[in-house]
Design an enzyme around this catalytic site. Structure first.
Site, PDB file in Angstrom:
ATOM      1  N   ARG A  54     -10.691  -0.853  14.889  1.00 25.48           N
ATOM      2  CA  ARG A  54     -10.532  -0.066  13.681  1.00 25.48           C
ATOM      3  C   ARG A  54     -11.269  -0.856  12.599  1.00 25.48           C
ATOM      4  O   ARG A  54     -12.487  -0.875  12.587  1.00 25.48           O
ATOM      5  CB  ARG A  54      -9.040   0.173  13.389  1.00 25.48           C
ATOM      6  CG  ARG A  54      -8.795   1.212  12.320  1.00 25.48           C
ATOM      7  CD  ARG A  54      -7.314   1.329  11.973  1.00 25.48           C
ATOM      8  NE  ARG A  54      -6.793   0.105  11.349  1.00 25.48           N
ATOM      9  CZ  ARG A  54      -5.548  -0.032  10.911  1.00 25.48           C
ATOM     10  NH1 ARG A  54      -4.664   0.948  11.026  1.00 25.48           N
ATOM     11  NH2 ARG A  54      -5.164  -1.157  10.334  1.00 25.48           N
ATOM     12  N   LYS A  83       0.839  -1.216   0.000  1.00 28.52           N
ATOM     13  CA  LYS A  83       0.000   0.000   0.000  1.00 28.52           C
ATOM     14  C   LYS A  83       0.869   1.259   0.000  1.00 28.52           C
ATOM     15  O   LYS A  83       2.055   1.200   0.329  1.00 28.52           O
ATOM     16  CB  LYS A  83      -0.911  -0.026   1.230  1.00 28.52           C
ATOM     17  CG  LYS A  83      -0.164   0.002   2.545  1.00 28.52           C
ATOM     18  CD  LYS A  83      -1.070  -0.401   3.715  1.00 28.52           C
ATOM     19  CE  LYS A  83      -0.304  -0.356   5.022  1.00 28.52           C
ATOM     20  NZ  LYS A  83      -1.050  -0.972   6.121  1.00 28.52           N
ATOM     21  N   MET A 136       9.131  25.115   2.256  1.00 29.52           N
ATOM     22  CA  MET A 136       8.403  24.218   1.352  1.00 29.52           C
ATOM     23  C   MET A 136       9.345  23.398   0.465  1.00 29.52           C
ATOM     24  O   MET A 136       9.140  22.196   0.279  1.00 29.52           O
ATOM     25  CB  MET A 136       7.437  25.034   0.481  1.00 29.52           C
ATOM     26  CG  MET A 136       6.523  24.168  -0.357  1.00 29.52           C
ATOM     27  SD  MET A 136       5.405  25.124  -1.398  1.00 29.52           S
ATOM     28  CE  MET A 136       4.386  25.940  -0.193  1.00 29.52           C
ATOM     29  N   TYR A 180      12.581  31.375   8.118  1.00 31.59           N
ATOM     30  CA  TYR A 180      11.301  31.966   8.525  1.00 31.59           C
ATOM     31  C   TYR A 180      11.217  32.072  10.046  1.00 31.59           C
ATOM     32  O   TYR A 180      11.529  31.105  10.758  1.00 31.59           O
ATOM     33  CB  TYR A 180      10.134  31.103   8.054  1.00 31.59           C
ATOM     34  CG  TYR A 180       9.806  31.220   6.585  1.00 31.59           C
ATOM     35  CD1 TYR A 180       9.452  32.444   6.006  1.00 31.59           C
ATOM     36  CD2 TYR A 180       9.827  30.088   5.770  1.00 31.59           C
ATOM     37  CE1 TYR A 180       9.141  32.529   4.656  1.00 31.59           C
ATOM     38  CE2 TYR A 180       9.511  30.168   4.424  1.00 31.59           C
ATOM     39  CZ  TYR A 180       9.167  31.398   3.870  1.00 31.59           C
ATOM     40  OH  TYR A 180       8.848  31.480   2.542  1.00 31.59           O
TER      41      TYR A 180
HETATM   42  C1  LIG Z   1      -0.286  -1.913   6.797  1.00 35.95           C
HETATM   43  C2  LIG Z   1      -0.815  -3.226   7.166  1.00 35.95           C
HETATM   44  C3  LIG Z   1       0.068  -4.298   7.422  1.00 35.95           C
HETATM   45  C4  LIG Z   1       1.558  -4.154   7.464  1.00 35.95           C
HETATM   46  O1  LIG Z   1       1.981  -3.580   8.681  1.00 35.95           O
HETATM   47  P1  LIG Z   1       3.536  -3.434   9.002  1.00 35.95           P
HETATM   48  O2  LIG Z   1       3.593  -2.982  10.404  1.00 35.95           O
HETATM   49  O3  LIG Z   1       4.060  -2.406   8.061  1.00 35.95           O
HETATM   50  O4  LIG Z   1       4.141  -4.760   8.758  1.00 35.95           O
HETATM   51  C5  LIG Z   1      -0.490  -5.542   7.651  1.00 35.95           C
HETATM   52  N1  LIG Z   1      -1.830  -5.725   7.646  1.00 35.95           N
HETATM   53  C6  LIG Z   1      -2.690  -4.715   7.435  1.00 35.95           C
HETATM   54  C7  LIG Z   1      -4.140  -4.993   7.452  1.00 35.95           C
HETATM   55  C8  LIG Z   1      -2.223  -3.438   7.202  1.00 35.95           C
HETATM   56  O5  LIG Z   1      -3.081  -2.437   7.000  1.00 35.95           O
END
Ligand SMILES: *Cc1c(COP(=O)(O)O)cnc(C)c1O
Length: 374
Positions: free
Chosen positions: A132, A34, A311, A264
């Site tokens: 979650r 992801k 930036m 800044y």
């Molecule tokens: C992001 C994610 C992982 C991976 O987590 P890491 O700590 O980066 O290994 C595994 N499972 C789900 C459902 C996730 O959203």
């Protein structure tokens, strides 16, 4: 083209980490890709991890899974952040497995599958305590629905996610594990027997063999970073190799007197006559504006940030005797082998975590792939 900043991704390091995680877990690896493979680049990393022996791919979004299919990659893939109203028809026709966490999305997925005349491959997500993703209050009703109506789906997996896997010995982990087994038993009782039970993220893969089940979902560790350097130790201790290095050019080097305000808000002054380097990256590139005790590595040493991050640029104190010159490359972070700052250091300097540092390096910084087989 001459770049002013570059992300270097060492695919050899990623391949090493996949092999290491396979060895530790002894079960198939689902490579978590992801967020553009945690900023490392979706497609090059997807090809790399499959070559290195990962058997599954996992992403949050359908778009990410589609991009992988469009690149001609046909390995099994799960997308797990797929809210109701998503294009389930397209997902099913592309053989993308779907995480299911609500009755509404289950109904929509089943309907799309029925219309297509093709079963949807699903992984049922249960909330075992993270509060979650995953079924919680709807679980019993969902079981009732699933028991009588599952002809349009193939239940491939059941999965959940740990909230505190990076805290060895934490009681919540044992409680989540128990709850996961109970949810699997609930499915079995209504005649649903998923082939693949998966619960572990990187941290659980590294430290909790009892949570490995049939597949582990590894993200951060595959990129060579520790899920928590404080509790689990450094990359090196875990035998992982950080894959991402970020370098940028010194736009300018200038000599200034002591007590010169910088940037800044004039929030900091030089403490002595010194040379300053203007680094050609800023918060628009993912350098956290809040970062304080970080900097860059140049001319064989660390040069700390001075003043606020802008930036597109920030200023570092090179020290009076630095040989660095305008146009030189500096290392913003890397594996740490030469004494450079690491993604762990930048995370700590920003009151954040290494995950956020690597995933937020902006798309306007080109990715360059190397493969240092070591
Ligand atoms: C992001 C994610 C992982 C991976 O987590 P890491 O700590 O980066 O290994 C595994 N499972 C789900 C459902 C996730 O959203």
């Amino acid at each position: 083209m001459q770049n002013r900043a570059e992300v270097h991704v060492d695919l050899g390091a990623i391949a090493h980490n996949v092999a290491q995680l396979k060895k530790i877990s002894g079960v198939p690896i689902l490579a978590v890709l992801k967020a553009d493979a945690y900023g490392h680049g979706l497609i090059p990393v997807a090809r790399c991890v499959l070559d290195a022996g990962a058997q599954w791919l996992g992403v949050a979004l359908l778009d990410e899974a589609s991009a992988i299919r469009s690149a001609g990659i046909d390995a099994p893939i799960i997308a797990w952040l797929v809210p109701p109203g998503s294009d389930f028809t397209s997902a099913i026709s592309q053989n993308i497995d779907l995480g299911v966490a609500s009755i509404l999305s289950y109904k929509q997925i089943s309907a799309a599958a029925r219309t297509l005349g093709k079963k949807a491959r699903i992984h049922i997500e249960v909330d075992t305590g993270m509060t979650r993703g995953g079924f919680l209050d709807e679980w019993d009703s969902f079981l009732n629905i699933l028991e009588v109506d599952h002809d349009d789906v193939e239940v491939i997996g059941i999965f959940s996610h740990f909230a505190r896997a990076d805290e060895p010995g934490e009681k919540q982990n044992a409680a989540q594990l128990k709850s996961f087994v109970e949810a699997s038993d609930d499915l079995n009782r209504i005649g649903i027997e998923p082939q693949i039970h998966h619960l572990s993220n990187s941290a659980a893969t590294l430290i909790d063999a009892s949570a490995h089940f049939d597949l582990v979902r590894t993200g951060i560790a595959m990129y060579g970073l520790s899920p928590d350097p404080q509790t689990l130790g450094s990359s090196e201790k875990l035998s992982l190799k950080p894959a991402m290095s970020v370098r940028a050019k010194l736009h300018l080097v200038k000599s200034v007197l002591a007590n010169t305000p910088v940037g800044y808000g004039a929030t900091e002054m030089t403490s002595c006559d010194t040379k300053l380097g203007v680094v050609a990256m800023g918060y628009a590139d993912g350098i956290p504006r809040i970062a304080r005790k970080a900097g860059v590595f140049v001319d064989g040493k660390r040069a700390p940030i001075i003043g606020r991050i802008s930036m597109d640029q920030f200023v570092v104190d090179l020290g009076p005797n630095s040989a660095a010159q305008s146009g030189d490359w500096v290392l913003v972070f890397g594996p740490g082998e030469q004494g450079e700052y690491t993604a762990d250091d930048w995370g700590a300097a920003s009151s954040s975590i290494n995950y956020e540092i690597v995933t937020r390096i902006a798309q306007r910084v080109p990715r360059i792939y190397t493969s240092h087989e070591k």
